[in-house]
Design a protein around this motif. Sequence first.
Motif, short mmCIF file in Angstrom:
data_model
loop_
_atom_site.label_atom_id
_atom_site.label_comp_id
_atom_site.label_asym_id
_atom_site.label_seq_id
_atom_site.Cartn_x
_atom_site.Cartn_y
_atom_site.Cartn_z
N VAL A 3 35.46 106.59 61.85
CA VAL A 3 36.56 106.55 60.89
C VAL A 3 36.13 105.67 59.73
CG1 VAL A 3 38.95 105.81 60.50
CG2 VAL A 3 38.31 106.90 62.67
N ARG A 4 36.37 106.15 58.53
CA ARG A 4 36.01 105.41 57.32
C ARG A 4 37.28 105.11 56.54
NH1 ARG A 4 31.43 102.72 55.33
NH2 ARG A 4 31.30 102.99 53.10
N VAL A 5 37.48 103.83 56.25
CA VAL A 5 38.61 103.39 55.45
C VAL A 5 38.04 102.73 54.20
CG1 VAL A 5 40.66 101.93 55.35
CG2 VAL A 5 39.99 102.99 57.53
N VAL A 6 38.48 103.19 53.04
CA VAL A 6 37.99 102.64 51.78
C VAL A 6 39.20 102.20 50.95
CG1 VAL A 6 36.64 103.05 49.69
CG2 VAL A 6 36.00 104.19 51.83
N LYS A 7 39.19 100.94 50.53
CA LYS A 7 40.24 100.38 49.69
C LYS A 7 39.81 100.50 48.23
CE LYS A 7 42.63 96.05 48.67
NZ LYS A 7 42.66 94.61 48.97
N LEU A 8 40.67 101.10 47.42
CA LEU A 8 40.38 101.34 46.01
C LEU A 8 41.50 100.73 45.17
CD1 LEU A 8 39.72 105.14 46.53
CD2 LEU A 8 37.97 103.37 46.38
N SER A 9 41.15 99.92 44.21
CA SER A 9 42.14 99.29 43.34
C SER A 9 41.85 99.71 41.90
CB SER A 9 42.05 97.77 43.48
OG SER A 9 43.04 97.15 42.70
N PHE A 10 42.88 100.26 41.25
CA PHE A 10 42.71 100.86 39.92
C PHE A 10 43.49 100.11 38.85
CE2 PHE A 10 42.09 104.29 42.96
CZ PHE A 10 40.86 104.76 42.56
N LEU A 81 37.34 103.62 36.77
CA LEU A 81 38.78 103.38 36.81
C LEU A 81 39.17 102.13 37.60
CD1 LEU A 81 39.83 107.07 37.59
CD2 LEU A 81 39.47 106.02 35.34
N PHE A 82 38.21 101.55 38.32
CA PHE A 82 38.50 100.40 39.18
C PHE A 82 38.82 99.14 38.38
CE2 PHE A 82 35.38 102.38 42.37
CZ PHE A 82 36.40 102.99 43.06
N ASN A 83 39.70 98.31 38.96
CA ASN A 83 39.92 96.98 38.40
C ASN A 83 39.47 95.91 39.40
OD1 ASN A 83 41.97 96.89 40.28
ND2 ASN A 83 43.61 96.47 38.83
N ALA A 84 38.89 96.34 40.52
CA ALA A 84 38.32 95.44 41.53
C ALA A 84 37.27 96.22 42.31
CB ALA A 84 39.40 94.92 42.47
N LYS A 85 36.36 95.50 42.90
CA LYS A 85 35.31 96.14 43.68
C LYS A 85 35.93 96.82 44.91
CE LYS A 85 30.93 95.23 45.95
NZ LYS A 85 29.93 94.26 46.33
N PRO A 86 35.56 98.08 45.18
CA PRO A 86 36.09 98.74 46.37
C PRO A 86 35.57 98.07 47.64
CG PRO A 86 34.63 100.22 45.15
CD PRO A 86 34.68 98.92 44.40
N GLU A 87 36.34 98.20 48.69
CA GLU A 87 35.94 97.68 50.00
C GLU A 87 35.95 98.85 50.97
OE1 GLU A 87 37.86 93.93 51.23
OE2 GLU A 87 38.94 94.10 49.32
N ALA A 88 35.01 98.84 51.93
CA ALA A 88 34.93 99.95 52.88
C ALA A 88 34.62 99.43 54.27
CB ALA A 88 33.84 100.93 52.43
#
Length: 98
Positions: A3-10, A81-88
């Motif tokens: 399972v892969r969970v990726v947090k994206l902040s835009f 489009l990111f305003n922060a580094k993604p986390e995975a």
Amino acid sequence: MLVRVVKLSFKPEDIETFLANFETNKDKIRNFEGCEHLELWQDEYKSNQFFTYSHWVSEDALNNYRQSELFKNVWSKTKPLFNAKPEAWSVRQKAILD
């Protein structure tokens, strides 16, 4: 299964651009060899934060996707489009609680 969970902040002004790109590509990602499931979640309180939740048959399948032209195309449109580094996180289920 992996399972892969990726947090994206835009940036708030770019949320609609991200959602349009996700809508365009979600079926291609879901149908990529080795992907068994894909969901997009939005944080209830921070509307500019999203999470992708996907199931892969193996880490190799996930890595094949991450090295594919499809991923490169999607990521090239998403990254600006990111305003922060993604986390995975790559996780495996350990228990089912009823």
